[in-house]
Write a protein that holds these residues in place. Sequence first.
Motif, PDB file in Angstrom:
ATOM      1  N   ARG A 116      17.490 -48.196  25.891  1.00  0.00           N
ATOM      2  CA  ARG A 116      16.820 -47.392  24.870  1.00  0.00           C
ATOM      3  C   ARG A 116      17.203 -47.818  23.455  1.00  0.00           C
ATOM      4  O   ARG A 116      16.369 -47.817  22.543  1.00  0.00           O
ATOM      5  CB  ARG A 116      17.162 -45.918  25.053  1.00  0.00           C
ATOM      6  N   LEU A 117      18.476 -48.199  23.261  1.00  0.00           N
ATOM      7  CA  LEU A 117      18.948 -48.483  21.912  1.00  0.00           C
ATOM      8  C   LEU A 117      18.986 -49.964  21.565  1.00  0.00           C
ATOM      9  O   LEU A 117      18.907 -50.325  20.396  1.00  0.00           O
ATOM     10  CB  LEU A 117      20.360 -47.899  21.715  1.00  0.00           C
ATOM     11  N   ALA A 118      19.100 -50.803  22.565  1.00  0.00           N
ATOM     12  CA  ALA A 118      19.304 -52.225  22.282  1.00  0.00           C
ATOM     13  C   ALA A 118      18.126 -53.083  22.723  1.00  0.00           C
ATOM     14  O   ALA A 118      17.366 -53.600  21.907  1.00  0.00           O
ATOM     15  CB  ALA A 118      20.596 -52.703  22.956  1.00  0.00           C
ATOM     16  N   VAL A 119      17.943 -53.243  24.015  1.00  0.00           N
ATOM     17  CA  VAL A 119      16.922 -54.137  24.542  1.00  0.00           C
ATOM     18  C   VAL A 119      16.004 -53.348  25.450  1.00  0.00           C
ATOM     19  O   VAL A 119      16.440 -52.775  26.443  1.00  0.00           O
ATOM     20  CB  VAL A 119      17.555 -55.300  25.342  1.00  0.00           C
ATOM     21  N   SER A 120      14.722 -53.311  25.135  1.00  0.00           N
ATOM     22  CA  SER A 120      13.753 -52.566  25.945  1.00  0.00           C
ATOM     23  C   SER A 120      13.293 -53.430  27.116  1.00  0.00           C
ATOM     24  O   SER A 120      12.319 -54.176  27.016  1.00  0.00           O
ATOM     25  CB  SER A 120      12.556 -52.139  25.089  1.00  0.00           C
ATOM     26  N   VAL A 121      14.011 -53.314  28.219  1.00  0.00           N
ATOM     27  CA  VAL A 121      13.679 -54.084  29.414  1.00  0.00           C
ATOM     28  C   VAL A 121      12.632 -53.340  30.243  1.00  0.00           C
ATOM     29  O   VAL A 121      11.705 -53.926  30.765  1.00  0.00           O
ATOM     30  CB  VAL A 121      14.936 -54.342  30.269  1.00  0.00           C
ATOM     31  N   PHE A 122      12.802 -52.017  30.333  1.00  0.00           N
ATOM     32  CA  PHE A 122      11.906 -51.211  31.146  1.00  0.00           C
ATOM     33  C   PHE A 122      10.779 -50.659  30.288  1.00  0.00           C
ATOM     34  O   PHE A 122      10.806 -50.692  29.071  1.00  0.00           O
ATOM     35  CB  PHE A 122      12.663 -50.049  31.801  1.00  0.00           C
ATOM     36  N   SER A 123       9.785 -50.102  30.962  1.00  0.00           N
ATOM     37  CA  SER A 123       8.688 -49.429  30.269  1.00  0.00           C
ATOM     38  C   SER A 123       9.168 -48.061  29.821  1.00  0.00           C
ATOM     39  O   SER A 123      10.345 -47.729  29.913  1.00  0.00           O
ATOM     40  CB  SER A 123       7.486 -49.304  31.215  1.00  0.00           C
ATOM     41  N   THR A 124       8.262 -47.252  29.323  1.00  0.00           N
ATOM     42  CA  THR A 124       8.649 -45.918  28.857  1.00  0.00           C
ATOM     43  C   THR A 124       9.164 -45.059  30.005  1.00  0.00           C
ATOM     44  O   THR A 124       9.993 -44.187  29.799  1.00  0.00           O
ATOM     45  CB  THR A 124       7.440 -45.225  28.203  1.00  0.00           C
ATOM     46  N   GLU A 125       8.664 -45.283  31.215  1.00  0.00           N
ATOM     47  CA  GLU A 125       9.139 -44.536  32.371  1.00  0.00           C
ATOM     48  C   GLU A 125      10.367 -45.222  32.955  1.00  0.00           C
ATOM     49  O   GLU A 125      10.361 -46.420  33.205  1.00  0.00           O
ATOM     50  CB  GLU A 125       8.046 -44.444  33.436  1.00  0.00           C
ATOM     51  N   ALA A 126      11.418 -44.435  33.189  1.00  0.00           N
ATOM     52  CA  ALA A 126      12.633 -44.996  33.769  1.00  0.00           C
ATOM     53  C   ALA A 126      12.386 -45.359  35.236  1.00  0.00           C
ATOM     54  O   ALA A 126      11.796 -44.582  35.982  1.00  0.00           O
ATOM     55  CB  ALA A 126      13.772 -43.983  33.662  1.00  0.00           C
ATOM     56  N   PRO A 127      12.827 -46.540  35.676  1.00  0.00           N
ATOM     57  CA  PRO A 127      12.607 -46.962  37.071  1.00  0.00           C
ATOM     58  C   PRO A 127      13.605 -46.291  38.012  1.00  0.00           C
ATOM     59  O   PRO A 127      14.622 -46.869  38.393  1.00  0.00           O
ATOM     60  CB  PRO A 127      12.851 -48.480  36.998  1.00  0.00           C
ATOM     61  N   VAL A 187      29.850 -52.328  23.337  1.00  0.00           N
ATOM     62  CA  VAL A 187      30.089 -53.203  22.183  1.00  0.00           C
ATOM     63  C   VAL A 187      28.772 -53.615  21.530  1.00  0.00           C
ATOM     64  O   VAL A 187      28.630 -53.594  20.298  1.00  0.00           O
ATOM     65  CB  VAL A 187      30.900 -54.447  22.612  1.00  0.00           C
ATOM     66  N   ASN A 188      27.784 -53.941  22.356  1.00  0.00           N
ATOM     67  CA  ASN A 188      26.486 -54.355  21.823  1.00  0.00           C
ATOM     68  C   ASN A 188      25.771 -53.191  21.140  1.00  0.00           C
ATOM     69  O   ASN A 188      25.101 -53.375  20.111  1.00  0.00           O
ATOM     70  CB  ASN A 188      25.615 -54.916  22.950  1.00  0.00           C
ATOM     71  N   ILE A 189      25.903 -51.995  21.685  1.00  0.00           N
ATOM     72  CA  ILE A 189      25.285 -50.817  21.075  1.00  0.00           C
ATOM     73  C   ILE A 189      25.881 -50.558  19.700  1.00  0.00           C
ATOM     74  O   ILE A 189      25.166 -50.297  18.719  1.00  0.00           O
ATOM     75  CB  ILE A 189      25.450 -49.589  21.991  1.00  0.00           C
ATOM     76  N   ILE A 190      27.209 -50.641  19.610  1.00  0.00           N
ATOM     77  CA  ILE A 190      27.875 -50.442  18.311  1.00  0.00           C
ATOM     78  C   ILE A 190      27.416 -51.502  17.317  1.00  0.00           C
ATOM     79  O   ILE A 190      27.131 -51.215  16.147  1.00  0.00           O
ATOM     80  CB  ILE A 190      29.407 -50.470  18.488  1.00  0.00           C
ATOM     81  N   ARG A 191      27.331 -52.762  17.769  1.00  0.00           N
ATOM     82  CA  ARG A 191      26.886 -53.850  16.891  1.00  0.00           C
ATOM     83  C   ARG A 191      25.480 -53.595  16.363  1.00  0.00           C
ATOM     84  O   ARG A 191      25.206 -53.759  15.163  1.00  0.00           O
ATOM     85  CB  ARG A 191      26.930 -55.180  17.654  1.00  0.00           C
ATOM     86  N   ILE A 192      24.583 -53.176  17.241  1.00  0.00           N
ATOM     87  CA  ILE A 192      23.185 -52.948  16.838  1.00  0.00           C
ATOM     88  C   ILE A 192      23.079 -51.755  15.880  1.00  0.00           C
ATOM     89  O   ILE A 192      22.334 -51.810  14.895  1.00  0.00           O
ATOM     90  CB  ILE A 192      22.314 -52.724  18.088  1.00  0.00           C
ATOM     91  N   LEU A 193      23.843 -50.698  16.148  1.00  0.00           N
ATOM     92  CA  LEU A 193      23.797 -49.530  15.260  1.00  0.00           C
ATOM     93  C   LEU A 193      24.277 -49.884  13.859  1.00  0.00           C
ATOM     94  O   LEU A 193      23.677 -49.471  12.851  1.00  0.00           O
ATOM     95  CB  LEU A 193      24.645 -48.396  15.846  1.00  0.00           C
TER      96      LEU A 193
END
Length: 320
Positions: A116-127, A187-193
Amino acid sequence: MRHVLKRRQIHFAEVLRDIYFTTSTVSLAFLVLTLFIFSYFKSLQCSRISIHKNLVMSFIFRFILIIIMFEPYISLREHSYRDVDWLCKVFTVLRKYTIMANFSWMFVEGLFLHNRLAVSVFSTEAPFVLFYVIGWGIPAIITTTWAVLMEFYNDEPCWQEHNLSPLIFIIYAPILITLVINCAFLVNIIRILITKLRAHNAIETARIRKTIKATVVLLPLLGIINLLFLLKPDATEGSLMEAYRVINSILPACQGIFVALLYCFMNSEVRSVIKKKWYRFRLSRSWSSHARRRTSRTSSYFLSQSESGLSPLNRTTTPL
């Protein structure tokens, strides 16, 4: 001197056991209440809460088994499940499964948040099919494999000292992998924020610190704090080893409390829904009480009029 030291160690182990059992019971109570709140309020239903509910259920199963398996040591009963070899093994396998499911759903939490915060791999619906396979399916396969190998290569009753067997890495290696991946997610989430804050000309130190603090709260929720237990001190270091054992007894048992507090009781959305429900409950009680008082006053009035003969029901019509 050696006898006194041994008694002290036994007493210390008993105190830790009691703390672990009590804290696990409190965690279970918090988790059951959390699951009830998540399930009761329809306005809370969404993909994020559904993942939370599965994580909470994995914790509930884990703490129920902990209470069942530790109860004979607390009550000092003469007979327990440990007297039946196959039942003891079943409980051991189930406990390993709940631990693996627990960490697997922590991984799903990290995966969903990172998506949700970093890389949108999935569609809007959670798999959720994939999430159920990761959270419940894969732990079942791994735990079953471990149990079959233990049955072939461990002749000890109730698989005593199974944590010292090399086969335990079948359980612990996937858990360690999920913790490392969750750590990378964090770590990646903190970096992106921080990058987003700077991109919007919000490079104030206070705001960045606040964002990092809010994200670091996820440490116990994603299970990353369990990495601390890998740093086990040497057995000869008495005080340091005792501190390690205390932390190793309290923190895992408190994870249920952390999850309940941070995901439910301290969540602004959940608190808002509970406040609205409480306000409506008080309002309905107020209206109900007001209606009862009005009915009571009306009934008293007619009763008094009837007794004095002034009630319209008691008057006779005089012909002209």
